[in-house]
Every structure is written in C-alpha cells, then in structure tokens.
Design a protein around this motif. Structure first.
Motif, PDB file in Angstrom:
ATOM      1  N   ALA A 156       0.820  -1.437   0.063  1.00 41.56           N
ATOM      2  CA  ALA A 156       0.344   0.264  -0.202  1.00 41.56           C
ATOM      3  C   ALA A 156       0.946   1.150  -0.129  1.00 41.56           C
ATOM      4  CB  ALA A 156      -0.598  -0.101   1.111  1.00 41.56           C
ATOM      5  N   ARG A 157       1.656   1.074   0.989  1.00 42.23           N
ATOM      6  CA  ARG A 157       2.934   2.172   0.996  1.00 42.23           C
ATOM      7  C   ARG A 157       3.557   2.334  -0.527  1.00 42.23           C
ATOM      8  NH1 ARG A 157       4.419   4.598   4.692  1.00 42.23           N
ATOM      9  NH2 ARG A 157       3.622   3.499   6.094  1.00 42.23           N
ATOM     10  N   ALA A 158       3.933   1.501  -0.646  1.00 42.05           N
ATOM     11  CA  ALA A 158       4.553   1.728  -2.456  1.00 42.05           C
ATOM     12  C   ALA A 158       3.421   2.034  -3.465  1.00 42.05           C
ATOM     13  CB  ALA A 158       4.899   1.018  -3.290  1.00 42.05           C
ATOM     14  N   PHE A 159       2.248   2.035  -3.370  1.00 41.69           N
ATOM     15  CA  PHE A 159       1.387   2.068  -4.641  1.00 41.69           C
ATOM     16  C   PHE A 159       1.090   3.906  -3.979  1.00 41.69           C
ATOM     17  CE2 PHE A 159      -3.099   2.895  -5.067  1.00 41.69           C
ATOM     18  CZ  PHE A 159      -3.197   2.633  -6.364  1.00 41.69           C
ATOM     19  N   VAL A 160       0.636   4.140  -3.203  1.00 42.59           N
ATOM     20  CA  VAL A 160       0.310   5.287  -2.439  1.00 42.59           C
ATOM     21  C   VAL A 160       1.258   6.571  -2.547  1.00 42.59           C
ATOM     22  CG1 VAL A 160      -0.144   6.794  -0.621  1.00 42.59           C
ATOM     23  CG2 VAL A 160      -2.001   4.871  -1.573  1.00 42.59           C
ATOM     24  N   THR A 161       2.187   6.248  -1.958  1.00 42.22           N
ATOM     25  CA  THR A 161       3.376   7.056  -2.141  1.00 42.22           C
ATOM     26  C   THR A 161       3.693   7.510  -3.778  1.00 42.22           C
ATOM     27  OG1 THR A 161       4.806   6.264  -0.298  1.00 42.22           O
ATOM     28  CG2 THR A 161       5.914   7.390  -1.917  1.00 42.22           C
ATOM     29  N   GLY A 162       3.716   6.113  -4.543  1.00 48.95           N
ATOM     30  CA  GLY A 162       4.417   6.132  -6.391  1.00 48.95           C
ATOM     31  C   GLY A 162       3.844   7.120  -6.933  1.00 48.95           C
ATOM     32  N   VAL A 163       1.967   6.711  -6.810  1.00 49.55           N
ATOM     33  CA  VAL A 163       1.255   7.725  -7.721  1.00 49.55           C
ATOM     34  C   VAL A 163       1.105   8.735  -7.328  1.00 49.55           C
ATOM     35  CG1 VAL A 163      -1.245   8.025  -7.114  1.00 49.55           C
ATOM     36  CG2 VAL A 163      -0.523   5.966  -8.065  1.00 49.55           C
ATOM     37  N   GLY A 164       1.638   9.739  -5.607  1.00 52.81           N
ATOM     38  CA  GLY A 164       2.195  10.928  -5.440  1.00 52.81           C
ATOM     39  C   GLY A 164       2.605  10.938  -5.945  1.00 52.81           C
ATOM     40  N   LYS A 165       4.087  10.164  -6.462  1.00 53.22           N
ATOM     41  CA  LYS A 165       5.174  10.999  -6.737  1.00 53.22           C
ATOM     42  C   LYS A 165       4.754  11.501  -8.602  1.00 53.22           C
ATOM     43  CE  LYS A 165       8.988   8.877  -4.154  1.00 53.22           C
ATOM     44  NZ  LYS A 165       9.553   7.830  -4.639  1.00 53.22           N
ATOM     45  N   ALA A 166       4.224  10.220  -8.795  1.00 54.51           N
ATOM     46  CA  ALA A 166       3.330  10.242 -10.175  1.00 54.51           C
ATOM     47  C   ALA A 166       2.695  12.045 -10.412  1.00 54.51           C
ATOM     48  CB  ALA A 166       2.118   9.489 -10.805  1.00 54.51           C
ATOM     49  N   ILE A 167       2.297  12.624  -9.209  1.00 53.45           N
ATOM     50  CA  ILE A 167       1.430  13.677  -9.873  1.00 53.45           C
ATOM     51  C   ILE A 167       1.684  14.721  -9.819  1.00 53.45           C
ATOM     52  CG2 ILE A 167      -0.470  15.346  -8.052  1.00 53.45           C
ATOM     53  CD1 ILE A 167      -1.145  12.569  -6.624  1.00 53.45           C
ATOM     54  N   GLU A 168       2.426  14.342  -8.995  1.00 52.03           N
ATOM     55  CA  GLU A 168       4.213  15.672  -8.692  1.00 52.03           C
ATOM     56  C   GLU A 168       5.082  15.902 -10.436  1.00 52.03           C
ATOM     57  OE1 GLU A 168       3.992  18.522  -6.703  1.00 52.03           O
ATOM     58  OE2 GLU A 168       2.023  17.506  -6.462  1.00 52.03           O
ATOM     59  N   TRP A 169       5.451  14.225 -10.447  1.00 52.20           N
ATOM     60  CA  TRP A 169       5.895  14.527 -12.656  1.00 52.20           C
ATOM     61  C   TRP A 169       5.339  14.983 -13.220  1.00 52.20           C
ATOM     62  CZ3 TRP A 169       5.111  12.400 -16.622  1.00 52.20           C
ATOM     63  CH2 TRP A 169       6.035  12.076 -18.100  1.00 52.20           C
ATOM     64  N   ALA A 170       3.924  15.056 -13.169  1.00 47.28           N
ATOM     65  CA  ALA A 170       2.525  15.240 -13.933  1.00 47.28           C
ATOM     66  C   ALA A 170       2.483  17.060 -13.947  1.00 47.28           C
ATOM     67  CB  ALA A 170       1.199  14.137 -14.584  1.00 47.28           C
ATOM     68  N   ARG A 171       2.543  17.366 -12.577  1.00 48.41           N
ATOM     69  CA  ARG A 171       2.031  18.770 -12.368  1.00 48.41           C
ATOM     70  C   ARG A 171       3.484  19.748 -13.106  1.00 48.41           C
ATOM     71  NH1 ARG A 171      -0.595  19.766  -8.210  1.00 48.41           N
ATOM     72  NH2 ARG A 171      -0.329  18.265  -6.859  1.00 48.41           N
ATOM     73  N   SER A 172       4.741  19.126 -12.655  1.00 50.53           N
ATOM     74  CA  SER A 172       6.420  19.434 -12.686  1.00 50.53           C
ATOM     75  C   SER A 172       7.514  19.556 -14.593  1.00 50.53           C
ATOM     76  CB  SER A 172       7.405  19.380 -12.057  1.00 50.53           C
ATOM     77  OG  SER A 172       7.626  18.499 -11.556  1.00 50.53           O
TER      78      SER A 172
END
Length: 355
Positions: free
Chosen positions: A243-259
């Motif tokens: 769950a941590r790998a999934f949630v953290t990974g999705v969170g990083k993808a959000i910021e990658w797409a934002r920047s």
C-alpha cells in the motif's frame, strides 16, 4: 431506458453493501494471499492513462505491478469492486466514497487522484444555439453524464439548488448515463440537452466547436481535489508495504505530471496507451492538461470529504453523525507528500521505456 428515480435507487442499492458481502468478497481477493501481494488488480479507463498506470511506467511503484482486469466508466462501480475484493483499489468521487463507507463498507481513502482546476474540470455543455441559458431552463431536460450518484450529479444538484430551484423542480431534471466516449456525439445528435464533458474529451469537443458551457465545477467550487483511491481496511492491514509503495508512487506521479512539460507528459501517456495494445485512439491525449489534484502528492484533507458528508446529510442520503471523518481516510501510506517527487532517472525517463 430506466427512469431517473429507478436508476438512482439502483445506485443506492449498489452502495448498500452488507458487511457480510464485503467480508466475503474481500476474503477471496488478493489481500488473503500469504505474505504481501506485489500485484494490484485494477480497472482502467478506455483511451486514458490513470495515475497508477503512469506511476508504474515511470518506475515509481518499485516491485509492485499492476494487473488490468478491464475498464470502467463508473467511479461508484469501481470502489464497490474494491470493497468486495474484485480489485485491490478503486477510485471515485469523494461523495460516493462517503456513501460507501456510510453503508458499512470497510474501506479507506488513501490518496486523491483527480480534481478541478482551471485546466482540469468538468463542464456542463449545450449546443451553441441551445435555448438553455439558466438553471431554470433545465427543467424537463436530459443531462448526459458518465454515471449517477457521483461527481457530475452532485455538481448538477449544487448548481440547481444555488439557483433556487425547489426539490420538486430539481426532480424534473433528468440525469442519464452516457458512456464518456459517446457523450459529445450524443449531444450533437440532440439525443440529450446537456453533456457533461471533462478532461481530454472536453477539450476535443471544444476544439470541434459548436458547443458552449452552461457552467463548470471549477466555477461552482474553485480548485479542489474531487476523488480518491480507496483500499479495504483488510488490504491495508495485510499489505502495508505494498500500500505504501502504491500510494507513494501515485503521489510522485502526480508531482511528475505537475512539473513536467506538457508535451513530454502527453508523449509518455501516448506511449503507455500504444504499448498496452487495446486498439485505443491516442489522438485525444494531446488535449490533456492536468489531473487537477489540489494538494501536494495527493494528500487528503478534511475539507475534501467533509463537504460531501454535509451534502449527503442535507439531502437525507446519510444521517448526521453516521460517518466519522477520521475513519474515512489516511495519509499514513503517502511518503511522497514530504518527499522529492522529481522526474525519474535518465534510465527510466524515455517515453519508450518499459514499465
């Protein structure tokens, strides 16, 4: 076609899951396997790239892999599937998440994944020559949306109520389910009076011309995160690392797409769709602008769920005090909220790289 009232009853029945049904469904899911599962079953959206799919392609999920089991056009259906163990996570409008939890489903929201901003929002569109100009003009009209009891119907209800329509008049406005890929065409053929369009499908329709917005959710509520991914309490307890790998990974993808520059994000998404080989049209992807998530890395805030607790209670869909806000969500698995969510390394940043 079912009437609006009967279709709404079907939706409420859909979310009226008994504890026994949820327990049995989850027991047969991935969370009952020995050890922590490293494979997450999920539903996708045709012609689109979800944040988990983007995260996996960027290498942000580590050794956790996604297993696509089919597509959906309904957030409520997706989170029901998660609650019953048919998939390991599902995403929906926060009001639907509240409703599901209120009906006894042991689920918890873990990260925001879509929202409304000046680029990413849902609009209620009519043909340019339509006589519909106000909320009152919607009485007796058909409004096409992807699913009932979720984001679009909530926005419609808020718009009509703010305009002063009575509950009786609001009941005369007819929301209808129309698959997103068919919504624009259905409007242009005048089979519906209003079309709810968002994201790449909205911008594609606007580029073709001949339609105008009646209102948007961004105009109604400003920038806000609108939906979350949920997992069952059992899954989180038995698979905390996954769950941590999934949630953290999705969170990083959000910021990658934002920047990341727009063209690079679109190229990455286009490549993902091509690689999965499902005969999907990649053309609309060029209209993508934002996921619309308000908070850094998708971290969930009280206000994003409290809004819908109050709305559902006011409508009589749930009782006051039936849902405890602190039980609805957690940010404990999201390490990306305080971590560096920079672009992936050179080895994984090429749009043609594997996942």
């Amino acid at each position: 076609m079912a009437t609006t009232a009967s279709t709404r009853r079907q939706f409420l029945t859909l979310l009226g899951l008994s504890a026994a049904a949820v327990s049995c469904g989850t027991a047969t899911g991935a969370s009952s396997r020995k050890g922590q599962t490293k494979t997450l079953r999920y539903q996708g959206w045709a012609g689109q790239v979800t944040l988990p799919e983007l995260a996996e392609d960027l290498g942000y999920l580590g050794d956790v892999k996604l297993e696509w089991v089919g597509n959906t056009i309904s957030g409520p259906q997706d989170i029901q599937s998660a609650a019953t163990g048919q998939v390991d996570f599902g995403g929906a409008f926060n009001g639907a998440v509240v409703k599901l939890a209120a009906n006894g489903a042991p689920v918890k929201a873990v990260i925001s994944y879509y929202g409304s901003d000046k680029y990413a929002h849902n609009g209620f569109y009519v043909l340019k020559d339509s006589p519909i100009r106000s909320a009152m003009d919607l009485i007796g009209k058909k409004v096409g949306m992807n699913t009932l009891g979720a984001h679009s119907e909530a926005m419609l209800d808020i718009y009509l109520r703010r305009a002063g329509l009575s509950r009786a008049d609001i009941g005369k406005v007819e929301p209808l389910v129309v698959p997103p890929v068919n919504t624009e065409q259905t409007l242009r053929r005048k089979q519906i009076d209003v079309a709810v369009l968002g994201g790449i499908l909205r911008d594609k329709a606007l580029a073709a011309g001949g339609i105008r917005p009646l209102f948007t959710d961004y105009q109604l509520l400003g920038a806000f995160s609108a939906g979350t991914y949920v997992m069952t309490d059992r899954f989180l307890k038995q698979n905390p690392g996954t769950a941590r790998a999934f949630v953290t990974g999705v969170g990083k993808a959000i910021e990658w797409a934002r920047s990341t520059p727009h063209d690079e994000v679109v190229a990455r998404m286009t490549d993902i769709v091509k690689k999965r080989g499902r005969n999907e049209d990649t053309g609309p992807l060029r209209y993508w602008r934002s996921f619309g998530v308000a908070e850094t890395a998708g971290r969930i805030t009280d206000k994003e769920l409290q809004l819908w607790i109050d709305w559902l209670a006011e409508r009589g869909d749930i009782k006051k005090g039936q849902v405890t806000l602190s039980d609805l969500y957690t940010n404990q698995f999201n390490d990306a909220g305080n971590a560096d969510a920079a672009a992936p390394s050179a080895a994984s940043s090429s749009p043609t790289s594997g996942s």
